[in-house]
Design a protein around this motif. Structure first.
Motif, PDB file in Angstrom:
ATOM      1  N   PHE A 397       0.833  -1.207   0.000  1.00 48.07           N
ATOM      2  CA  PHE A 397       0.000   0.000   0.000  1.00 48.07           C
ATOM      3  C   PHE A 397       0.866   1.255   0.000  1.00 48.07           C
ATOM      4  CE2 PHE A 397      -2.815   2.984   2.427  1.00 48.07           C
ATOM      5  CZ  PHE A 397      -3.763   3.110   1.437  1.00 48.07           C
ATOM      6  N   SER A 398       1.897   1.245   0.832  1.00 48.31           N
ATOM      7  CA  SER A 398       2.695   2.459   0.913  1.00 48.31           C
ATOM      8  C   SER A 398       3.508   2.675  -0.359  1.00 48.31           C
ATOM      9  CB  SER A 398       3.598   2.418   2.140  1.00 48.31           C
ATOM     10  OG  SER A 398       4.373   1.265   2.133  1.00 48.31           O
ATOM     11  N   ILE A 399       3.926   1.567  -0.985  1.00 47.49           N
ATOM     12  CA  ILE A 399       4.656   1.738  -2.251  1.00 47.49           C
ATOM     13  C   ILE A 399       3.731   2.348  -3.306  1.00 47.49           C
ATOM     14  CG2 ILE A 399       5.688   0.504  -4.182  1.00 47.49           C
ATOM     15  CD1 ILE A 399       7.673   0.239  -2.225  1.00 47.49           C
ATOM     16  N   VAL A 400       2.521   1.804  -3.386  1.00 54.13           N
ATOM     17  CA  VAL A 400       1.567   2.351  -4.358  1.00 54.13           C
ATOM     18  C   VAL A 400       1.321   3.822  -4.057  1.00 54.13           C
ATOM     19  CG1 VAL A 400      -0.810   2.246  -5.142  1.00 54.13           C
ATOM     20  CG2 VAL A 400       0.481   0.162  -4.880  1.00 54.13           C
ATOM     21  N   TRP A 401       1.178   4.103  -2.788  1.00 58.91           N
ATOM     22  CA  TRP A 401       0.984   5.493  -2.359  1.00 58.91           C
ATOM     23  C   TRP A 401       2.126   6.363  -2.886  1.00 58.91           C
ATOM     24  CZ3 TRP A 401      -2.240   7.424   1.978  1.00 58.91           C
ATOM     25  CH2 TRP A 401      -1.931   8.732   2.327  1.00 58.91           C
TER      26      TRP A 401
ATOM     27  N   ALA B 139      -7.513   3.019  -6.763  1.00 64.88           N
ATOM     28  CA  ALA B 139      -8.557   4.041  -6.717  1.00 64.88           C
ATOM     29  C   ALA B 139      -8.581   4.740  -5.369  1.00 64.88           C
ATOM     30  CB  ALA B 139      -9.912   3.401  -7.003  1.00 64.88           C
ATOM     31  N   VAL B 140      -8.448   3.948  -4.308  1.00 66.47           N
ATOM     32  CA  VAL B 140      -8.502   4.518  -2.964  1.00 66.47           C
ATOM     33  C   VAL B 140      -7.357   5.494  -2.758  1.00 66.47           C
ATOM     34  CG1 VAL B 140      -8.041   3.883  -0.576  1.00 66.47           C
ATOM     35  CG2 VAL B 140      -9.797   2.686  -1.848  1.00 66.47           C
ATOM     36  N   VAL B 141      -6.148   5.064  -3.192  1.00 64.59           N
ATOM     37  CA  VAL B 141      -5.010   5.956  -3.003  1.00 64.59           C
ATOM     38  C   VAL B 141      -5.198   7.233  -3.814  1.00 64.59           C
ATOM     39  CG1 VAL B 141      -2.542   6.185  -3.309  1.00 64.59           C
ATOM     40  CG2 VAL B 141      -3.473   4.035  -2.540  1.00 64.59           C
ATOM     41  N   LEU B 142      -5.653   7.065  -5.050  1.00 64.62           N
ATOM     42  CA  LEU B 142      -5.875   8.243  -5.897  1.00 64.62           C
ATOM     43  C   LEU B 142      -6.907   9.167  -5.263  1.00 64.62           C
ATOM     44  CD1 LEU B 142      -6.000   6.707  -9.469  1.00 64.62           C
ATOM     45  CD2 LEU B 142      -4.379   8.374  -8.631  1.00 64.62           C
ATOM     46  N   TRP B 163      -7.910  13.655 -12.040  1.00 57.92           N
ATOM     47  CA  TRP B 163      -7.813  12.216 -11.853  1.00 57.92           C
ATOM     48  C   TRP B 163      -9.161  11.517 -11.884  1.00 57.92           C
ATOM     49  CZ3 TRP B 163      -3.986  11.785  -7.104  1.00 57.92           C
ATOM     50  CH2 TRP B 163      -2.734  12.288  -7.515  1.00 57.92           C
ATOM     51  N   VAL B 164     -10.234  12.296 -12.010  1.00 59.83           N
ATOM     52  CA  VAL B 164     -11.523  11.704 -11.712  1.00 59.83           C
ATOM     53  C   VAL B 164     -11.852  10.556 -12.665  1.00 59.83           C
ATOM     54  CG1 VAL B 164     -12.898  13.332 -13.039  1.00 59.83           C
ATOM     55  CG2 VAL B 164     -13.886  12.247 -11.059  1.00 59.83           C
ATOM     56  N   LEU B 165     -11.428  10.693 -13.906  1.00 60.35           N
ATOM     57  CA  LEU B 165     -11.753   9.634 -14.858  1.00 60.35           C
ATOM     58  C   LEU B 165     -11.031   8.338 -14.484  1.00 60.35           C
ATOM     59  CD1 LEU B 165     -13.335   9.000 -17.387  1.00 60.35           C
ATOM     60  CD2 LEU B 165     -11.275   9.486 -18.706  1.00 60.35           C
TER      61      LEU B 165
END
Lengths: 500, 717, 143, 128
Positions: A397-401, B139-142, B163-165
């Motif tokens: 998760f943190s890497i993706v972040w 999606a959550v991170v974005l 980023w919405v799309l």
């Protein structure tokens, strides 16, 4: 404070020497070994608490002021590495002490001394602030890993060892060449000192030679870390030694390489001395090629070996992005990976002892025969695949972040793709070893059940869960470590006592 | 559990939902924040009530199998994670729970793990939902990084963020894969390899709805984007078309139900896509209705399977007498599914038709056809087993025990009573739930008068009946669509095949190629960097060359060439020895007596070792040079690179040498005149300690390799 | 190998000589070329010569203890030498000047450290040679 | 001198690599030894050949003459030589072991541990 820094190096040396002396008394040797590793682990805890308290611990070996002698320094990264090395070392030794094989004297008397030598080399590499000393520590580690790999003298071990030895010796030679170049230009071996000089050189636009030396180091450390396109030795050899040795290697060896890469990138050659794009591309290719390799294999430990490579890719990506958060996630990933991957190797060993093979088409039936082991496997495997709430989730998760924060979409896509394939090979092992029936219906799978050896394995599984659940405070520590790395000024101050 | 949920309902309906909050990984936005709003509780109620029924049913259904306990455990785990999905306020926590449902459903689907089909089904289900899970992660991170807000209840509507799309696409991937929408709809029938009660719970009542729930939750945030309605409506329409064909083709009771579930989910997605408040109302009601009829129907299928060990509709029949209560359940649920009054299903269907009508005529046609298909499915499930002609299986049949019957009956009765008592239902459940989705509630009623959609539904029921009676004809006429599973397999196999060939090329087993690659890449990097960066070489540096130096250099060069091109081992060893002597000579003339001494001694030792050992190594005859072009090129490249590096090293340095200090302090502080030795044993003693350690390890290693340190069980023979 | 008296005597003297010279190299290493490493190598060459002349058993006998024990003891010696200044600095050196009347003798922990190096090198090199030689021998006898 | 020495170093490396790429394990071991020599030479030359006396403080003097050769690279090379010896000894033993267990030292046949499609089990061959 000097004691605390020297002990992780000295203690394994003493344990190993005593181990050699007691080589003909199995019981005595085992006690020496156990005592040694327990103390090491305790020191690991004390060290990290001290470092958390003070930021940096330094000592000048022999009392010779830096940069003329050798400096030992522990920042948070080093302390974390020592602690995790202790944890995996402890579990692995416990595992081998508790195996029934050991009682029959099937193990070489050189095993315990060599493991301690390996620990010594690793701790030295983590703690040293001197680049030539780093080379020496690498050699200690390498030499003991050579010997450990061929411990049982089987044909496949010899084959694997040939590749392992030759490729690593080549990398050592490259390291030395880089050292020669570096000393010729910078006139110093102290890493903090080098950092100052190379920053100055960058400012003066004269950094060319240092860049070349840095590239040589990059190649060396990439070989040790198992990065694309230098990882060939790893899949060729990691599955050949005995199980505890594999677990130890996966936990320590490549991680030392990565550690050195982190130091290289943040301290020795700070700034944009080495193109971060290069590292990023290497990291992503490592990730993908490793996971492809894993997906292609049909042998438990070969799959796991390729996964080591792919996960090194993750860590390197974190390093290449080089924000405090990205570095923190890389460090977190290292810790998580040491535990989860080491445990998977141990579990694989237990399972293959019971089913009699590591080839997936010859295994099966373990879920029914030994559900506890299955559960432990699930915990570690899902952790590796990055499922919450286990340690791997926080890491992934943190890497993706970090990739999103830096808007590196292609890296994020690669990370996610890799995650999917990691899951694929984890459940491949699960299905083949645990779920499906054993191809030989007459085989009694409970024969190899050795509940005592579940102790170290469950310990590691619990740590995986704990790392996930206590992710907040632990990630905090990693963040602090990341901040220390991003700005090496304090590190340099701690070593040299001044900024030149 | 049910009680807890109900107790939370009261404050939630008044608009002040209870919430719970503690930190997990605050640096990554992950707080354990649960928020019991009405929509969440509405679903939670479904989850817990049906869950309770399923638990009771399962423990009987599985019998005394040793695995029952662990299955109940996994079911509880699943229920908890599902509750997490619906009650989570923190989006990261939502993702966490989402993944947990994937894991637990994987284990549950594979409960019959000795059956290869179950394993394959579980694997496909996990991999497909994992694609969704990973998309959700992104999606959550974005979402979080775009808004800086991590709680669903606080997320602002987004429509102009760049980023919405991407977020929308990722959310769609997550939702569609979880809720088995086209093109991911293929995993759900495969997952039916699970024991029937588990299918009833996971694949009709709860887990597959997670995608719908996610979309409903995202509706206030993303629905203003232009892509929202078309995407959802189109995808759900595609799913419906696929479902209709699949239903006509299916013969297995559970497969029929599974396909109709996909259809129902498609309806819900479609309604969310339409996005009007009326449509959302319809979706909410339908969600409840679907849970109340589909779970019992699955359980009925399970009971039949339990009784006669067959689920093929062409083999069943005449069970009405043997299994009367099961038949009653089937009828109740079937009527609701057909959308006949007075069941809840009727009310839901009417609302759906009305919502569809307000959107587009072609869509309404599609929905009508789908409802037709539902009718047919219901007929198949209810009528064939109960009254069918094939009665030979019925002889063995027996009624299920009460612990299985009661939950079935109760759940289907909920459908009946809630259909009859719509207004309390509306007041306490539906309306607050809809409000918490951010839209106005609509009055519910069974009877809306004679409206166009009533006519439509009558038409649909008729058509369904017709289709049912002519199903054998239809069965033959329907073309076989390429199955999604097949496509999935093709893609996976292609990717895996690619991976295999890549691995085969890269990890090809040849040490020579590994070494070659490493060396070429290194040299290329160095040379490239050398060209790119400013790395001065100083070729003009001149020092006087003494004859001794020159001859040392030449000796080294000559002997290294001789070693390399020696075609037999003895000359090669001799050449290596002379190389060592050349090094010694060089060290002597370059003022390095310690090095010369050591090199000399080491060289002697090395040659002795070689001579002693070489008797055991097979002799070699070097290959002719002609065929070694590649190797020669690589070697030359290396030589060139290292030459360049040496010349770079010889250019002006940065003007510092720590060794000056060593020279100044060796005698004063180190008490020795031989500076090299003082460095070794004092200034840099740690290196030396390491070095003798390496030596010691090497001795151990040689001992290991030579066999003296091996304690095998048997003495070496 | 058939032993001849001349060879025996020469070798005996050579071994003693090598031992003394190697020790001398060790001691003078701090001020002039030499040191623990070259000293140890030279001492080990005595073992090598004996081993080649009379076989591994003779070499073992000359060493008296097993090579691995030498290694362990040498390592521990070096560690010990590095602990004298435990309280201030690890590996800190300590020097005492002894007055022997006719000359002064400097003794310091680095010397002890170097002695450790000497012992380790002796052990390692002998172990290399003895291992390889004994394998060669068993192979020959096996044929 | 430097130019000649850099040429020598280049040739040494080229020869070492050439040996490493050969088919026989013994040649590879020789290549490793040669690689060690080449690297030591590189360190020595890179640190500079300017200096006209040995790095030993002459009798009666307190400090090393400024014109003496840089002592630190010599210490490093000494360490490297020793480590090189250790590695050389080990690789020789490994080569021996390889021949003893596998019966050959042909690199091209040492592919069993990592080729993807190799079902031939060599793991049954537990020991020599």
């Amino acid at each position: 404070m000097s004691v605390l820094l020297i002990l992780p190096i000295l203690l394994p040396l003493i344990s190993a020497s005593l181990g050699i002396l007691t080589r003909q008394h199995v019981v005595a040797q085992r006690w020496v070994s156990l005592l040694g590793i327990t103390t090491y682990l305790i020191i690991g805890f004390v060290l990290i608490s001290q470092v958390l308290d003070q930021g940096y611990l330094t000592t000048q070996v022999g009392g010779w002021q830096a940069p003329y002698g050798i400096t030992l320094i522990a920042d948070l990264l080093a302390a974390i590495m020592i602690l995790f090395t202790g944890l995996i070392g402890f579990s692995v030794l416990l595992y081998s002490l508790m195996s029934s094989k050991h009682k029959q004297g099937d193990f070489s008397p050189a095993f315990h001394p060599l493991v301690h030598f390996l620990l010594m080399g690793a701790s030295g590499a983590f703690l040293t602030g001197d680049i030539f000393n780093l080379y020496v520590c690498f050699e200690i580690m390498l030499m003991s890993s050579f010997a450990l790999m061929t411990l049982e003298g089987r044909a496949e071990q010899t084959e694997g060892a040939v590749k392992y030895v030759v490729l690593n010796l080549l990398s050592s030679a490259i390291f030395l060449a880089g050292l020669g170049l570096l000393y010729a230009k910078a006139g110093t071996l102290n890493m903090a000192d080098i950092s100052v000089i190379s920053q100055q050189a960058v400012a003066d636009d004269k950094a060319g030679p240092i860049r070349l030396a840095g590239l040589l180091f990059l190649v060396t450390f990439s070989v040790k870390a198992g990065m694309f396109p230098f990882f060939f030795w790893l899949p060729a050899s990691y599955h050949t030694p005995s199980v505890p040795v594999s677990a130890l290697f996966s936990g320590i060896l490549t991680k030392v390489g990565v550690y050195a890469l982190i130091r290289l990138h943040t301290l020795i050659m700070p700034g944009e001395v080495l193109g971060h794009k290069l590292l990023l591309i290497l990291g992503v290719s490592t990730m993908l090629i490793g996971v492809f390799g894993a997906a292609s294999q049909m042998h438990i430990r070969r799959i796991l070996s390729f996964h080591i490579i792919s996960q090194i890719g993750y860590i390197v990506v974190g390093l290449a992005i080089k924000t405090p958060l990205a570095l923190a996630s890389a460090i977190f990933f290292i810790g998580h990976n040491i535990i989860a991957k080491g445990n998977l190797f141990l579990v694989a060993g237990l399972a293959s002892d019971s089913v009699g093979s590591e080839k997936l088409h010859k295994t099966g039936g373990m879920w029914k025969a030994w559900p506890q082991l299955g559960l432990i496997y699930l915990v570690s495997a899902f952790s590796l695949a990055g499922f919450p709430p286990l340690s791997g989730f926080v890491a992934k998760f943190s890497i993706v972040w970090a990739t999103v924060e830096s808007k590196l979409w292609w890296v994020m896509a690669a990370a996610i793709f890799t995650g999917l394939f990691t899951l694929y090979s984890m459940i491949k092992i699960w299905v083949e070893v645990f779920w499906k029936d054993h191809p030989d219906p007459n085989r009694d799978l409970t024969v190899g059940k050795d509940s005592k050896r579940l102790v170290p394995v469950s310990l590691l599984a619990l740590i995986t869960v704990f790392i996930g659940l206590a992710g907040g405070p632990l990630f905090d520590i990693c963040l602090r470590a990341g901040e220390q790395l991003v700005d090496p000024t304090d590190y340099i101050l701690a070593v040299l006592g001044k900024i030149k | 559990m049910v009680g807890l949920v109900i107790s939370l309902l009261e404050p939630a309906s008044k608009g002040s939902p209870q919430s719970l909050n503690f930190e997990w990984i605050p640096q990554l936005g992950l707080h354990v924040t649960l928020r019991a709003d009405s929509f969440g509780l509405f679903i939670a109620l479904i989850i817990t009530v049906i869950g309770a029924g399923i638990f009771s049913y399962t423990s009987e259904y599985m019998g005394d199998d040793s695995g029952t306990g662990s299955i109940i455990g996994w079911l509880l785990f699943f229920m908890a994670s599902m509750l997490g999905v619906v009650l989570a306020d923190n989006i990261v926590l939502l993702f966490v729970s989402w993944e947990l449902t994937s894991i637990s459903s994987y284990i549950l689907i594979g409960s019959n793990h000795r059956d290869p089909e179950a394993r394959a089904g579980a694997k496909t289900a996990l991999l497909v939902t994992a694609i969704g899970g990973l998309s959700l992660l992104a999606a959550v991170v974005l979402l979080g990084l775009a808004t800086g807000v991590w709680n669903l209840s606080e997320l602002p509507p987004m429509h102009d963020h760049p980023w919405v799309l991407s977020i929308f696409i990722l959310i769609c991937l997550a939702a569609f894969s979880k809720s088995a929408q086209w093109p991911f709809c293929f995993w759900l029938p495969g997952a039916m390899a699970a024991p029937t009660p588990i299918s009833a719970y996971l694949h009709s009542a709860t887990m597959v709805k997670a995608g719908v729930i996610l979309l409903a939750r995202m509706h206030p945030i993303l629905s203003e984007h232009a892509a929202w309605t078309p995407t959802l409506v189109l995808i759900s329409s595609a799913s419906m078309i696929v479902v209709i064909f699949a239903i006509l083709k299916a013969t297995d009771l559970k497969a029929l139900l599974a396909h109709s579930t996909v259809g129902a989910l498609a309806l819900m997605v479609c309604l969310i896509g339409i996005g009007t408040s009326y449509a959302l109302n319809a979706m909410t009601v339908f969600l409840l209705a679907h849970a109340c009829y589909k779970a019992p129907l699955f359980l009925v299928a399970g009971s039949i399977d339990h009784a006669v060990h067959n689920r093929n509709i062409n083999a069943l029949g005449g069970l009405a007498n043997k299994m009367p209560y099961t038949t009653i359940t089937a009828c109740l649920a079937g009527i609701s599914m057909m959308g006949l009054p007075p069941m809840l299903g009727f009310a839901a269907k009417e609302m759906i038709l009305e919502a569809g009508l307000s959107y587009a005529p072609w869509l309404i046609a599609l929905i009508t056809v789908l409802v037709t298909a539902f009718v047919m499915v219901a007929c198949c499930v209810v009528l064939i087993p109960a009254f069918g002609k094939n009665q030979f299986l019925a002889k063995k049949a027996h009624e299920s025990p009460w612990s299985m019957l009661v939950p079935m009956l109760l759940i289907s009765l909920i459908g009946l009573f809630s259909g009859l008592g719509l207004s309390p239902l509306e007041r306490y459940l539906i309306a607050p739930a809809v409000i918490s989705l951010g839209v106005k509630p609509t009055a519910l009623g069974l009877w809306h008068g004679f409206t166009p959609h009533l006519a439509l539904s009558a038409l649909a029921i008729l058509a369904g009946w017709l289709a049912y009676s002519k199903r054998h004809v239809l069965y033959k006429r329907i073309p076989i669509l390429p199955s999604g599973l097949l496509i999935h397999d093709i893609i996976w196999n292609a990717v895996l095949g690619f991976g295999r060939s890549l691995t085969r090329i890269i990890q090809n087993g040849s040490l020579t190629s590994y070494l070659g690659t490493t060396i070429i890449v290194t040299c290329a990097l160095i040379l490239y960097a050398w060209v790119q960066v400013d790395a001065p070489t100083r070729p003009s540096l001149v020092q006087k060359i003494t004859l001794a130096e020159l001859s040392a250099g030449l000796l080294i060069m000559a002997s290294s060439l001789a070693t390399a091109f020696a075609r037999q081992r003895l000359p090669a060893i001799a050449a290596l020895g002379s190389m060592g002597m050349g090094m010694t000579l060089f060290f002597i003339v370059s003022q390095a007596p310690d090095l010369a001494l050591t090199q000399f001694l080491v060289e002697i030792l090395a040659v002795v070792l070689l001579v002693v050992a070489f008797r055991h190594l097979p002799d070699f005859v070097g290959e002719p040079i002609k065929i070694q072009t590649g190797r020669l090129v690589i070697s030359a490249l290396t030589g060139l690179t290292m030459m360049v590096l040496t010349l770079v090293a010889l250019s002006t340095d940065y003007g510092q040498r720590v060794s000056l200090w060593h020279g100044l302090n060796a005698l004063k502080q180190g008490h020795g005149a031989n500076v090299v030795n003082v460095i070794l044993v004092d200034f840099r003693a740690l290196d030396t300690l390491g070095e003798i350690t390496v030596l010691s390890i090497a001795a151990l290693g040689v001992g290991v390799l030579m066999g003296s340190l091996k304690q095998t069980k048997k003495e070496a023979t | 190998m058939k032993s001849s008296p001349i060879l025996d005597i020469t070798l005996r003297w050579l071994v003693v000589l090598l031992g003394i010279v190697s020790f001398f190299l060790l001691l003078r290493g701090h001020d002039e070329p030499g040191g623990g490493f070259s000293g140890g190598l030279l001492a080990a060459s005595a073992i090598i010569i004996v081993t080649i002349a009379y076989g591994a058993d003779a070499g073992r006998k000359l060493l008296h203890f097993q090579p691995l024990s030498y290694i362990a003891v040498g390592l521990l010696l070096s560690v010990l030498a590095s602990l004298f200044q435990w309280d201030t600095a690890f590996m800190g050196s300590l020097w005492i000047t002894l007055s022997l009347g006719f000359t002064t003798l400097k003794i310091g922990t680095p010397l002890l450290f170097d002695l450790g190096v000497y012992v380790v090198v002796l052990g390692v090199v002998s172990s290399f040679v003895l291992e390889i030689e004994s394998v060669v021998k068993t192979k020959k006898e096996g044929r | 001198m430097e130019i000649i020495m850099s040429l020598v170093i280049g040739v040494c490396y080229a020869c070492a690599v050439f040996l490493l790429l050969q088919k026989r394990l013994l040649q590879i071991v020789l290549g490793i030894a040669l690689l060690g020599h080449a690297t030591n030479l590189l360190i020595f030359v890179a640190a500079g050949l300017h200096g006209d006396s040995v790095p030993i403080i002459p009798q009666g003097s307190e400090i090393l003459a400024l014109t003496a050769v840089d002592p630190l690279p010599q210490a490093l090379i000494l360490t490297a030589i020793v480590i090189g010896l250790a590695l050389f000894g080990f690789s020789l033993a490994l080569a021996y072991r390889c021949v003893a267990v596998l019966g050959h030292d042909d690199i091209d046949q040492i592919t069993h541990t990592d080729s993807l499609d190799d079902p031939v089990s060599i793991s049954n061959n537990k020991d020599s």
